[in-house]
Design an enzyme around this catalytic site. Structure first.
Site, short mmCIF file in Angstrom:
data_model
loop_
_atom_site.label_atom_id
_atom_site.label_comp_id
_atom_site.label_asym_id
_atom_site.label_seq_id
_atom_site.Cartn_x
_atom_site.Cartn_y
_atom_site.Cartn_z
N ARG A 64 -0.69 6.27 -5.80
CA ARG A 64 -1.10 4.86 -6.01
C ARG A 64 -0.36 4.22 -7.18
O ARG A 64 0.00 3.05 -7.15
CB ARG A 64 -2.60 4.78 -6.29
CG ARG A 64 -3.50 5.18 -5.15
CD ARG A 64 -4.94 5.25 -5.63
NE ARG A 64 -5.88 5.69 -4.62
CZ ARG A 64 -6.11 6.95 -4.29
NH1 ARG A 64 -5.43 7.92 -4.86
NH2 ARG A 64 -7.02 7.27 -3.39
N ARG B 46 0.85 -1.19 0.00
CA ARG B 46 0.00 0.00 0.00
C ARG B 46 0.89 1.24 0.00
O ARG B 46 2.09 1.16 0.23
CB ARG B 46 -0.93 -0.02 1.20
CG ARG B 46 -0.21 0.09 2.53
CD ARG B 46 -1.19 0.33 3.67
NE ARG B 46 -0.52 0.41 4.94
CZ ARG B 46 -0.80 -0.36 6.00
NH1 ARG B 46 -1.72 -1.29 5.90
NH2 ARG B 46 -0.16 -0.18 7.13
N ASN C 239 -4.02 -1.57 -5.26
CA ASN C 239 -3.73 -0.37 -6.07
C ASN C 239 -2.47 -0.49 -6.91
O ASN C 239 -1.55 -1.22 -6.53
CB ASN C 239 -3.58 0.82 -5.13
CG ASN C 239 -4.90 1.52 -4.87
OD1 ASN C 239 -5.73 1.64 -5.76
ND2 ASN C 239 -5.08 1.98 -3.64
N ASP D 151 -14.70 6.57 -4.33
CA ASP D 151 -14.63 8.02 -4.58
C ASP D 151 -16.05 8.60 -4.63
O ASP D 151 -16.31 9.69 -4.09
CB ASP D 151 -13.93 8.32 -5.91
CG ASP D 151 -12.65 7.52 -6.07
OD1 ASP D 151 -11.58 8.11 -6.26
OD2 ASP D 151 -12.72 6.28 -6.02
N THR E 228 -6.17 3.34 4.73
CA THR E 228 -7.63 3.51 4.72
C THR E 228 -8.24 2.11 4.78
O THR E 228 -7.68 1.17 4.21
CB THR E 228 -8.14 4.26 3.48
OG1 THR E 228 -7.82 3.49 2.31
CG2 THR E 228 -7.51 5.63 3.35
N HIS F 6 -9.58 5.69 -10.26
CA HIS F 6 -9.72 5.77 -8.80
C HIS F 6 -8.54 6.59 -8.29
O HIS F 6 -7.40 6.16 -8.37
CB HIS F 6 -9.69 4.38 -8.17
CG HIS F 6 -9.47 4.40 -6.69
ND1 HIS F 6 -10.29 5.10 -5.81
CD2 HIS F 6 -8.50 3.85 -5.91
CE1 HIS F 6 -9.83 4.96 -4.58
NE2 HIS F 6 -8.74 4.21 -4.61
N ARG G 101 -17.35 8.93 -1.17
CA ARG G 101 -16.77 10.10 -0.48
C ARG G 101 -17.43 11.39 -0.96
O ARG G 101 -17.74 12.29 -0.18
CB ARG G 101 -15.26 10.15 -0.72
CG ARG G 101 -14.50 9.08 0.04
CD ARG G 101 -13.04 9.01 -0.35
NE ARG G 101 -12.28 8.10 0.51
CZ ARG G 101 -11.20 7.43 0.14
NH1 ARG G 101 -10.73 7.56 -1.09
NH2 ARG G 101 -10.59 6.64 0.98
N1 LIG Z 1 -9.13 0.24 -4.20
C1 LIG Z 1 -9.20 1.02 -3.14
O1 LIG Z 1 -10.06 1.91 -3.05
C2 LIG Z 1 -8.22 0.83 -2.04
C3 LIG Z 1 -7.14 0.03 -2.26
N2 LIG Z 1 -6.22 -0.17 -1.29
C4 LIG Z 1 -5.10 -1.05 -1.63
O2 LIG Z 1 -5.33 -2.34 -1.10
C5 LIG Z 1 -4.08 -2.99 -0.91
C6 LIG Z 1 -4.01 -3.57 0.49
O3 LIG Z 1 -3.95 -2.51 1.42
P1 LIG Z 1 -3.87 -2.80 3.00
O4 LIG Z 1 -4.83 -3.86 3.36
O5 LIG Z 1 -3.92 -1.50 3.68
O6 LIG Z 1 -2.40 -3.40 3.11
P2 LIG Z 1 -1.81 -4.30 4.28
O7 LIG Z 1 -0.34 -4.15 4.22
O8 LIG Z 1 -2.52 -4.02 5.56
O9 LIG Z 1 -2.20 -5.79 3.83
C7 LIG Z 1 -1.69 -6.39 2.69
C8 LIG Z 1 -1.73 -7.87 2.92
O10 LIG Z 1 -1.35 -8.51 1.70
C9 LIG Z 1 -0.60 -9.65 2.05
N3 LIG Z 1 0.18 -10.08 0.89
C10 LIG Z 1 1.21 -9.45 0.29
N4 LIG Z 1 1.65 -10.17 -0.75
C11 LIG Z 1 0.88 -11.28 -0.81
C12 LIG Z 1 0.84 -12.41 -1.66
N5 LIG Z 1 1.71 -12.55 -2.67
N6 LIG Z 1 -0.08 -13.35 -1.42
C13 LIG Z 1 -0.96 -13.25 -0.40
N7 LIG Z 1 -0.96 -12.20 0.44
C14 LIG Z 1 -0.06 -11.23 0.24
C15 LIG Z 1 0.26 -9.19 3.22
O11 LIG Z 1 0.77 -10.28 3.96
C16 LIG Z 1 -0.75 -8.35 4.00
O12 LIG Z 1 -1.44 -9.13 4.97
C17 LIG Z 1 -3.01 -1.94 -1.22
O13 LIG Z 1 -2.54 -2.11 -2.55
C18 LIG Z 1 -3.76 -0.63 -1.08
O14 LIG Z 1 -3.18 0.42 -1.80
C19 LIG Z 1 -6.35 0.39 -0.05
C20 LIG Z 1 -7.44 1.17 0.24
C21 LIG Z 1 -8.44 1.49 -0.74
C1 LIG Z 2 -5.89 4.00 -0.53
C2 LIG Z 2 -6.97 4.28 -1.48
O1 LIG Z 2 -6.90 3.96 -2.64
C3 LIG Z 2 -8.13 4.99 -1.01
O2 LIG Z 2 -8.46 4.97 0.18
O3 LIG Z 2 -8.77 5.66 -1.83
#
Ligand SMILES: NC(=O)C1=CN([C@@H]2O[C@H](COP(=O)(O)OP(=O)(O)OC[C@H]3O[C@@H](n4cnc5c(N)ncnc54)[C@H](O)[C@@H]3O)[C@@H](O)[C@H]2O)C=CC1
Ligand SMILES: CC(=O)C(=O)O
Length: 348
Positions: free
Chosen positions: A122, A115, A154, A182, A264, A209, A185
Site C-alpha cells: 500500500r 490501488r 491508500n 483489519d 477488495t 492499516h 477481519r
Molecule cells: N482503506 C482501505 O481499507 C482500502 C482502501 N482501498 C484503496 O481505495 C482506493 C480506491 O480503490 P478502488 O476503488 O479499488 O480503485 P478503482 O480503480 O476501482 O477506483 C478508483 C476511482 O478513482 C477515480 N479517480 C482517480 N483519480 C481521481 C481524481 N483525481 N478525481 C476523481 N476521481 C479520481 C478513478 O476514475 C476510479 O473511478 C485505492 O487507493 C485503494 O488502495 C481499497 C480497499 C480497502
Molecule cells: C486494499 C486494502 O487496503 C484492504 O483491503 O485492506
C-alpha cells in the site's frame, strides 16, 4: 457534466406546471431538499460503489453525491442506482465531475486514486495518491466547509495526515478508515475458530492499516472473558496453539483477495458504512479509525494511525486510552516510526 435524480425536486423541474399533475396534487408545502444526511463519495471505483451500495441498502443515508473524473462511469453508476430507486427509500442520487453537486455534504468520503497491483505494498501508492488528494480536497471544502472528511484511499494512514495538512481542518474532522477493516477481519477469523458470531468477538487491531498493524491480544475477550487469562501466551511466539497465525492471516487478507479478484471492495464498503452511520447518528460508538496519535503510547511524531475512537456528529470525539502490554506498545511505536519515515518523503 452534472446529472441528478429528480425524485426530490418535482416542484423545481417544471413538472408541477403540467395540468395532469396539478389535477393530481394539491400543493401544501415545498419538498425538503436538504435532508441533513448528505454524503459525497469521490471515486466511483470498487471501493466507492461498494460503500454507496451499503449506505443506500442499509438506509444510512438517502442523499448521495458521486464525483469522479470519468464522466461515463459516473453516469452509468448513477443511472444503475437510480433504476434501483423503487427498492430504496426516496433516494436522491446525483453524479457529476463538477464538485458543485457536493454542496452541503455532512461527510465526504475519498476513495479515489490508484490501488495496489498484485503483491504491491500500500505504501508504494503514496505519492501518486497525494497528487490526487491535492486536486480533490480544496474542491470538497469549497462546497462543504463544515463536512467531515473520511479517507479510504491508500496508504490510508499517511493520506489521512496529508488530507489534514491540505485541508487545514481540525484533527477531529479528518478521519481515515484505518484498522476498522483489519479489526473486522480479525473478528471474523476469531469467530471461525471459536464458533461465536463476529459481533460477539471483541477484539481490536490498531496502528497501521496493513502490514505493521498491531493485534491487541491482551484485551481480546468474549463476554468479558479475556482469552489471555485462559492462555497467557495467546498471540505470542511462545504460544503452542499458534493463535498469532490469525493476525498473519489478517495482514495477508488484502493481498490474497487482490490476487484472486483484483481488488477488495465489499468489506471496506461495509466498514466505511459503519463509520458513516456512527457519525451521522451521533452514535458515540467505538471504532478503530485513523486519527492523530501524537502524545499517545509515547509517540512524539505528528503521525496518524488507528486507535479505538468514539465517533459522533463532530467526528472523533475521544480516543480510548487502551492499556497495552510493553510488546504491543513497541509495535504501535514501530508503526508510528514507519509513518514518520514515509511522511518525510512526501512532496506536497
Ligand atoms: N482503506 C482501505 O481499507 C482500502 C482502501 N482501498 C484503496 O481505495 C482506493 C480506491 O480503490 P478502488 O476503488 O479499488 O480503485 P478503482 O480503480 O476501482 O477506483 C478508483 C476511482 O478513482 C477515480 N479517480 C482517480 N483519480 C481521481 C481524481 N483525481 N478525481 C476523481 N476521481 C479520481 C478513478 O476514475 C476510479 O473511478 C485505492 O487507493 C485503494 O488502495 C481499497 C480497499 C480497502
Ligand atoms: C486494499 C486494502 O487496503 C484492504 O483491503 O485492506
Amino acid at each position: 457534466m452534472a446529472e441528478n435524480n429528480s425524485n426530490n425536486h418535482s416542484n423545481e423541474n417544471g413538472n408541477s406546471k403540467m395540468a395532469t399533475i396539478r389535477k393530481l396534487l394539491q400543493a401544501r408545502q415545498e419538498k425538503v431538499v436538504d435532508t441533513g444526511n448528505k454524503v459525497t463519495v469521490v471515486g466511483v471505483g470498487q471501493v466507492g460503489m461498494a460503500t454507496v451500495f451499503s449506505l443506500l441498502t442499509q438506509g444510512v443515508t438517502n442523499n448521495i453525491a458521486l464525483v469522479d473524473m470519468n464522466a461515463d462511469k459516473l453516469k452509468g453508476e448513477m443511472m444503475d442506482l437510480q433504476h434501483g430507486s423503487a427498492f430504496l427509500c426516496n433516494a436522491n442520487i446525483q453524479a457529476g465531475t463538477d464538485y458543485a453537486i457536493t454542496e452541503n455534504s455532512q461527510i465526504c468520503v475519498i476513495a479515489a486514486g490508484v490501488r495496489q497491483q498484485e503483491g504491491e505494498d500500500r505504501r508504494n501508492l503514496v505519492q501518486r495518491n497525494v497528487e490526487v488528494l491535492k486536486g480533490i480536497v480544496p474542491k470538497l471544502l469549497k462546497y462543504s466547509p463544515n463536512a467531515i472528511l473520511l479517507i479510504a484511499s491508500n496508504p490510508v494512514d499517511v493520506l489521512t495526515y496529508v488530507t489534514w495538512k491540505i485541508s487545514g481542518l481540525p484533527k477531529h474532522r479528518v478521519i481515515g478508515s484505518g484498522t476498522n477493516l483489519d479489526s473486522g477481519r480479525f473478528r471474523y477469523l476469531l469467530s471461525q475458530k471459536l464458533s461465536i458470531a463476529p459481533t460477539s468477538c471483541h477484539a481490536y487491531i490498531i496502528g497501521e492499516h496493513g502490514d505493521s498493524s498491531v493485534p491487541v491480544w491482551s484485551s481480546v475477550n468474549i463476554a468479558g472473558v479475556r482469552l489471555r487469562d485462559l492462555n497467557e501466551d495467546i498471540g505470542l511466539e511462545s504460544d503452542d496453539e499458534n493463535w498469532k497465525e490469525t493476525h498473519a492471516q489478517v495482514v495477508q487478507s488484502a493481498y490474497e483477495v487482490i490476487k484472486l479478484k483484483g481488488y477488495t471492495s465489499w468489506a471496506i464498503g461495509l466498514s466505511l458504512t459503519q463509520i458513516i452511520k456512527a457519525i451521522l447518528t451521533n452514535a458515540t460508538s467505538v471504532h478503530a479509525v485513523t486519527t492523530c496519535v501524537q502524545g499517545e503510547h509515547g509517540i512524539t511524531d505528528e503521525v496518524f494511525l488507528s486507535l479505538p475512537c468514539v465517533l459522533g456528529r463532530n467526528g472523533v470525539l475521544d480516543v480510548i486510552r487502551q492499556p497495552l502490554t510493553d510488546t504491543e506498545r513497541q509495535q504501535v511505536f514501530h508503526s508510528a516510526t514507519l509513518m514518520a519515515e514515509l511522511q518525510a518523503k512526501i512532496k506536497f
